[in-house]
Design a protein around this motif. Structure first.
Motif, PDB file in Angstrom:
ATOM      1  N   ASP A 103      -4.435  -1.341  -0.498  1.00  0.00           N
ATOM      2  CA  ASP A 103      -3.692  -0.574  -1.476  1.00  0.00           C
ATOM      3  C   ASP A 103      -2.380  -0.134  -0.835  1.00  0.00           C
ATOM      4  O   ASP A 103      -1.634  -0.974  -0.361  1.00  0.00           O
ATOM      5  N   ASP A 104      -2.109   1.181  -0.768  1.00  0.00           N
ATOM      6  CA  ASP A 104      -0.875   1.622  -0.131  1.00  0.00           C
ATOM      7  C   ASP A 104      -1.168   2.344   1.180  1.00  0.00           C
ATOM      8  O   ASP A 104      -0.320   3.026   1.726  1.00  0.00           O
TER       9      ASP A 104
ATOM     10  N   GLU B  96      -4.504   2.845 -11.253  1.00  0.00           N
ATOM     11  CA  GLU B  96      -4.506   4.012 -10.370  1.00  0.00           C
ATOM     12  C   GLU B  96      -4.097   5.236 -11.161  1.00  0.00           C
ATOM     13  O   GLU B  96      -3.116   5.214 -11.887  1.00  0.00           O
TER      14      GLU B  96
ATOM     15  N   HIS C  95       0.523  -5.316   0.900  1.00  0.00           N
ATOM     16  CA  HIS C  95      -0.337  -4.141   0.980  1.00  0.00           C
ATOM     17  C   HIS C  95      -1.738  -4.584   1.386  1.00  0.00           C
ATOM     18  O   HIS C  95      -2.475  -5.157   0.572  1.00  0.00           O
TER      19      HIS C  95
ATOM     20  N   ARG D  58      -1.215  -4.287  -6.392  1.00  0.00           N
ATOM     21  CA  ARG D  58      -1.715  -3.608  -5.204  1.00  0.00           C
ATOM     22  C   ARG D  58      -1.730  -4.490  -3.954  1.00  0.00           C
ATOM     23  O   ARG D  58      -2.324  -4.128  -2.947  1.00  0.00           O
TER      24      ARG D  58
ATOM     25  N   VAL E 213       2.813  -0.395  -8.338  1.00  0.00           N
ATOM     26  CA  VAL E 213       1.786  -1.129  -7.601  1.00  0.00           C
ATOM     27  C   VAL E 213       0.609  -1.523  -8.490  1.00  0.00           C
ATOM     28  O   VAL E 213      -0.061  -2.523  -8.240  1.00  0.00           O
ATOM     29  N   ALA E 214       0.340  -0.745  -9.548  1.00  0.00           N
ATOM     30  CA  ALA E 214      -0.830  -1.018 -10.394  1.00  0.00           C
ATOM     31  C   ALA E 214      -0.484  -1.852 -11.617  1.00  0.00           C
ATOM     32  O   ALA E 214      -1.354  -2.129 -12.436  1.00  0.00           O
TER      33      ALA E 214
ATOM     34  N   PRO F 244      -8.657   2.716  -6.431  1.00  0.00           N
ATOM     35  CA  PRO F 244      -7.597   3.654  -6.785  1.00  0.00           C
ATOM     36  C   PRO F 244      -8.074   5.101  -6.677  1.00  0.00           C
ATOM     37  O   PRO F 244      -9.209   5.426  -7.004  1.00  0.00           O
TER      38      PRO F 244
END
Length: 441
Positions: free
Chosen positions: A408-409, A31, A405, A372, A292-293, A90
């Motif tokens: 993603d977020d 991302e 998740h 993610r 997260v990535a 992303p």
């Protein structure tokens, strides 16, 4: 202490699980790191209220990366093509924008529903606990717009729609900034004060459902004033500085500061100043506290402070933080200090009659087991609201949880348990088990 033993056992299980690595391949693309300040990332997600949460964005990092000035008439950057089978690749937030000539706008949305299956009998929201009885809570319901004009003027306007039981709406943030260059942007309006990395991080961008209790009690969050900020060499060095209406804090330490939106001007208070210096030498850490990535090693270090010459109290505050991202791991260390000195003739009634100094330490760590998708996190807080007194206010707070998740977020679920141990006086039954479902755009 039986609760403490159970929590320690649970934390050991979480740490053991965190060492397992996912057997699926790494994502093809990382991302893009946010190039904007943490406050930008917050544009719309940060929280700052006397009952915190009330915001986010550095804080916590901006909802959308800030771009450098774009020549007038130049087309917006092309959106990267979605990856194969990736519904939300992303960078989807930056692409969720509508261009109207030189004006580009994007939505702000933050909805968080909390369910508390278990809450201790002594829990009180006024003392900073997440709930007082088992049940449901609409923790956040925020909507608004953010955008820019030709890459030279940025703005954000958002409203908190679930401020109290009566459903009263209030302005969460309202600001506009002129960007002369990445080295200088001047911003006016209601925005997060540059104090504490956790406070500047958006309300929906933390590894756990709530910001640290210490941060909610000490940080001033959103206030009205004028700020200047600048970023150099891809955030290798950043600064923030601002002048605001003086801050107002509650007599109850854990109730924190009031957010003064000053619709009638500065009637009873004085002036406050705040500033922050930060560095991210390996490049921007991005919007979220979690890695997260599962990015390469990145380090962020910051220090800040404020002085508020209010009509009722003179306030001082300082904090320092270190955040590390590395291959899915994140580790945060934050120390916060504040002092409050009552005025001889206060402009508002208050119970404080002597000077009080407070100190807190926050340690947090976590691991994205599946990039993610799935992560675990744990946090320890040591809080002393009054360094001269030993009582039930002196707390050790342990929180551990897992986050899933879905997209993603954008959509995620968080399940966590908090144990709060009083280090002086009576030991209270105020533990809580919390489930949060969140949509953050």
């Amino acid at each position: 202490m039986r609760h403490l033993a159970r929590v320690a056992g649970g934390a050991a299980v979480l740490l053991a699980a965190a060492t397992l690595r996912a057997q699926e391949p790494e994502p093809a693309a990382e991302e893009p790191a946010a190039a904007a300040s943490p406050v930008d990332a917050q544009a719309g997600h940060g929280d700052a209220t006397g009952e915190p949460d009330d915001t986010g964005a550095p804080a916590a990092p901006p909802s959308a990366p800030v771009r450098g000035p774009r020549p007038r008439g130049a087309p917006a950057a092309a959106s990267p093509a979605p990856g194969s089978g990736d519904l939300l690749p992303p960078g989807f937030r930056e692409r969720a924008r509508v261009a109207l000539g030189p004006l580009e706008i994007a939505p702000i949305a933050l909805i968080a529903l909390q369910a508390a299956p278990y809450v201790g009998d002594d829990a009180l929201t006024q003392a900073g606990d997440v709930a007082e009885q088992p049940g449901f809570r609409l923790r956040r319901a925020r909507a608004g717009l953010r955008g820019d004009v030709a890459g030279l003027v940025r703005f954000a306007l958002s409203t908190e729609l679930a401020e109290d039981d009566a459903g009263t709406a209030r302005i969460h943030e309202a600001w506009a900034g002129v960007m002369a260059a990445r080295a200088l942007e001047v911003i006016a309006g209601a925005r997060t004060v540059p104090f504490s990395r956790s406070a500047m991080t958006g309300a929906g961008d933390g590894a756990l459902a709530e910001r640290p209790l210490a941060v909610r009690a000490i940080a001033p969050f959103t206030q009205v004033g004028i700020q200047a900020e600048g970023h150099f060499e891809d955030r290798a060095f950043s600064y923030h500085a601002g002048v605001y209406n003086a801050f107002q804090r509650s007599d109850r330490f854990y109730a924190g500061h009031a957010e003064g939106l000053a619709p009638l001007g500065n009637r009873f208070e004085g002036i406050a100043v705040a500033g922050r210096l930060a560095t991210e030498p390996q490049g921007p850490l991005g919007r979220t506290l979690q890695d997260v990535a599962r990015s390469p090693f990145r380090l962020g270090v910051g220090a800040d402070g404020f002085f508020s010459d209010g009509g009722a109290r003179t306030l001082y505050g300082a904090s320092a933080d270190v955040l590390v991202h590395a291959a899915g791991l994140h580790a945060l260390v934050e120390v916060l200090w504040t002092a409050a000195n009552p005025k001889a003739v206060p402009t508002q009634p208050m119970a404080q009659v002597t000077s009080v100094s407070s100190l807190a330490l926050v340690l947090e760590a976590g691991h994205m087991i599946v990039a993610r998708k799935l992560g675990v996190s744990g946090r320890v807080e040591w809080i002393d609201p009054n360094l001269d007194v030993e009582d039930e206010g002196d707390n050790l707070v342990l929180t551990g949880g897992v986050s899933y998740h879905a997209y993603d977020d954008l959509v995620k679920a968080q399940l966590e348990y908090t144990h709060r141990e009083e280090l002086g006086g009576l030991s209270l039954s105020n533990d809580a088990l919390l489930l949060q479902l969140q949509l953050s755009l």
